[in-house]
Design an enzyme around this catalytic site. Sequence first.
Site, PDB file in Angstrom:
ATOM      1  N   VAL A 117      -5.336   2.081  13.558  1.00 58.73           N
ATOM      2  CA  VAL A 117      -4.219   2.957  13.316  1.00 58.73           C
ATOM      3  C   VAL A 117      -4.812   4.439  13.126  1.00 58.73           C
ATOM      4  O   VAL A 117      -3.815   5.144  13.219  1.00 58.73           O
ATOM      5  CB  VAL A 117      -3.144   2.394  12.277  1.00 58.73           C
ATOM      6  CG1 VAL A 117      -2.529   1.174  12.823  1.00 58.73           C
ATOM      7  CG2 VAL A 117      -3.874   2.230  10.970  1.00 58.73           C
TER       8      VAL A 117
ATOM      9  N   TYR B 102      -4.717   6.537  -2.743  1.00 56.40           N
ATOM     10  CA  TYR B 102      -3.857   5.593  -2.276  1.00 56.40           C
ATOM     11  C   TYR B 102      -2.227   6.224  -2.806  1.00 56.40           C
ATOM     12  O   TYR B 102      -1.448   6.038  -1.819  1.00 56.40           O
ATOM     13  CB  TYR B 102      -3.993   4.265  -3.127  1.00 56.40           C
ATOM     14  CG  TYR B 102      -3.116   3.198  -2.513  1.00 56.40           C
ATOM     15  CD1 TYR B 102      -3.368   2.636  -1.514  1.00 56.40           C
ATOM     16  CD2 TYR B 102      -1.948   2.803  -3.353  1.00 56.40           C
ATOM     17  CE1 TYR B 102      -2.391   1.267  -1.095  1.00 56.40           C
ATOM     18  CE2 TYR B 102      -1.161   1.791  -2.949  1.00 56.40           C
ATOM     19  CZ  TYR B 102      -1.512   1.062  -1.822  1.00 56.40           C
ATOM     20  OH  TYR B 102      -0.596  -0.123  -1.481  1.00 56.40           O
TER      21      TYR B 102
HETATM   22  P1  NAD Z   1      -3.878  -6.897   3.822  1.00 52.03           P
HETATM   23  O1  NAD Z   1      -5.209  -6.496   3.453  1.00 52.03           O
HETATM   24  O2  NAD Z   1      -3.528  -8.291   3.577  1.00 52.03           O
HETATM   25  O3  NAD Z   1      -3.705  -6.576   5.370  1.00 52.03           O
HETATM   26  C1  NAD Z   1      -3.699  -5.433   5.789  1.00 52.03           C
HETATM   27  C2  NAD Z   1      -3.962  -5.484   7.302  1.00 52.03           C
HETATM   28  O4  NAD Z   1      -4.081  -4.262   7.855  1.00 52.03           O
HETATM   29  C3  NAD Z   1      -5.347  -6.259   7.847  1.00 52.03           C
HETATM   30  O5  NAD Z   1      -5.163  -7.287   8.641  1.00 52.03           O
HETATM   31  C4  NAD Z   1      -6.448  -5.241   8.197  1.00 52.03           C
HETATM   32  O6  NAD Z   1      -7.200  -5.559   9.081  1.00 52.03           O
HETATM   33  C5  NAD Z   1      -5.192  -4.317   8.667  1.00 52.03           C
HETATM   34  N1  NAD Z   1      -6.104  -2.937   8.858  1.00 52.03           N
HETATM   35  C6  NAD Z   1      -6.585  -2.219   7.758  1.00 52.03           C
HETATM   36  N2  NAD Z   1      -6.932  -0.817   8.102  1.00 52.03           N
HETATM   37  C7  NAD Z   1      -6.750  -1.045   9.435  1.00 52.03           C
HETATM   38  C8  NAD Z   1      -6.543  -0.031  10.509  1.00 52.03           C
HETATM   39  N3  NAD Z   1      -7.524   1.039  10.484  1.00 52.03           N
HETATM   40  N4  NAD Z   1      -6.123  -0.204  11.698  1.00 52.03           N
HETATM   41  C9  NAD Z   1      -5.617  -1.321  11.934  1.00 52.03           C
HETATM   42  N5  NAD Z   1      -5.556  -2.344  11.164  1.00 52.03           N
HETATM   43  C10 NAD Z   1      -5.876  -1.994   9.885  1.00 52.03           C
HETATM   44  O7  NAD Z   1      -2.859  -6.140   2.878  1.00 52.03           O
HETATM   45  P2  NAD Z   1      -1.275  -6.048   2.593  1.00 52.03           P
HETATM   46  O8  NAD Z   1      -1.349  -6.412   1.054  1.00 52.03           O
HETATM   47  O9  NAD Z   1      -0.577  -7.065   3.329  1.00 52.03           O
HETATM   48  O10 NAD Z   1      -0.883  -4.661   2.723  1.00 52.03           O
HETATM   49  C11 NAD Z   1       0.039  -4.211   3.777  1.00 52.03           C
HETATM   50  C12 NAD Z   1       0.684  -2.765   3.238  1.00 52.03           C
HETATM   51  O11 NAD Z   1       1.341  -3.053   2.302  1.00 52.03           O
HETATM   52  C13 NAD Z   1      -0.350  -1.553   3.086  1.00 52.03           C
HETATM   53  O12 NAD Z   1       0.122  -0.573   3.825  1.00 52.03           O
HETATM   54  C14 NAD Z   1      -0.506  -1.571   1.642  1.00 52.03           C
HETATM   55  O13 NAD Z   1      -0.734  -0.268   1.116  1.00 52.03           O
HETATM   56  C15 NAD Z   1       0.993  -1.959   1.239  1.00 52.03           C
HETATM   57  N6  NAD Z   1       1.168  -2.394   0.015  1.00 52.03           N
HETATM   58  C16 NAD Z   1       0.683  -3.551  -0.398  1.00 52.03           C
HETATM   59  C17 NAD Z   1       1.138  -3.960  -1.756  1.00 52.03           C
HETATM   60  C18 NAD Z   1       0.450  -5.124  -2.315  1.00 52.03           C
HETATM   61  O14 NAD Z   1       0.469  -5.425  -3.280  1.00 52.03           O
HETATM   62  N7  NAD Z   1      -0.331  -5.988  -1.330  1.00 52.03           N
HETATM   63  C19 NAD Z   1       1.813  -3.240  -2.478  1.00 52.03           C
HETATM   64  C20 NAD Z   1       2.581  -2.108  -1.892  1.00 52.03           C
HETATM   65  C21 NAD Z   1       2.251  -1.782  -0.750  1.00 52.03           C
END
Ligand code: NAD
Length: 260
Positions: free
Chosen positions: A65, A159
């Site tokens: 991305v 972040y």
């Molecule tokens: P996760 O690590 O389980 O999943 C993230 C996915 O994104 C993975 O499949 C990874 O391969 C993919 N990814 C990473 N870099 C990439 C790139 N450059 N191009 C394409 N794909 C890429 O994470 P999650 O916890 O499901 O997080 C998803 C979103 O939610 C993120 O933006 C994160 O910042 C946000 N978020 C997460 C939380 C939490 O507590 N888990 C809280 C608030 C926000």
Amino acid sequence: MEKRIVSERMAGKVCVITGGASGIGLASARRLAAEGATVVIADLDEVRGPEVAEELGGMFVPTNVADEADVAALFRRTKEEYGSVDVAFNNAGINPPEDSSILDTGVDVWAKVQTVNLTSVYLCCKYALEHMVEQGSGSIINTASFVAIMGAATSQISYSASKGGVLSMSRELGVQFAKQGIRVNALCPGPVNTPLLAELFAADPAQAQRRLVHVPRGTFGEPEEIAAAVAFLASDDASFVNASAFTVDGGISAAYVTAE
Ligand code: NAD
């Protein structure tokens, strides 16, 4: 977590989900597909990505991305294959342990997180909007975080700054494109039980405990609880929800002190 799916409200909608191979993206892809959507999984993970697409009867597009050509191709292929781009859930993101206090975080780590978390959302919005403007409809959901609206002393400086950027950008786009039938919302989840959080807290279990104190119900969210909000924002049920900071955080941002 078992959720009863009650509607087919996403029937006929084509939804692109970045980071769809894991965590919140995976749960959202499953929820959107269960509500009738055609899903496009965009992820770096070329093992899990195709498996998820196959499970849900959709398409996997290997995508970084942060790469403009990849993102342009993702939305172009979606349009070519399925005829429209109705929903863009721009969700992929990273939260590396090296991103911590401003005093310890170098400019290389800062820049990497900005590129993957913020520049990526700019790119995904730009290329999704090309198709949505042409169609005169669309829903964009950008994953920000509750740290876009609250400060944490257990800092991940780049972040948090990237998520603040996602929130402001989403608000502005929602205002700019509303008359063209397009809604843009920033989703602000609280801490959710996903591999991303697990990776961060495996490095420092004390940090996990320190944070859990601030969640009123005493447990982190589950990906399916965020997916339910994503499906709402994606659907026409949210027709008057635009340019919002859509917070799904179990009450963290409203809590002063939590119960023992
Ligand atoms: P996760 O690590 O389980 O999943 C993230 C996915 O994104 C993975 O499949 C990874 O391969 C993919 N990814 C990473 N870099 C990439 C790139 N450059 N191009 C394409 N794909 C890429 O994470 P999650 O916890 O499901 O997080 C998803 C979103 O939610 C993120 O933006 C994160 O910042 C946000 N978020 C997460 C939380 C939490 O507590 N888990 C809280 C608030 C926000």
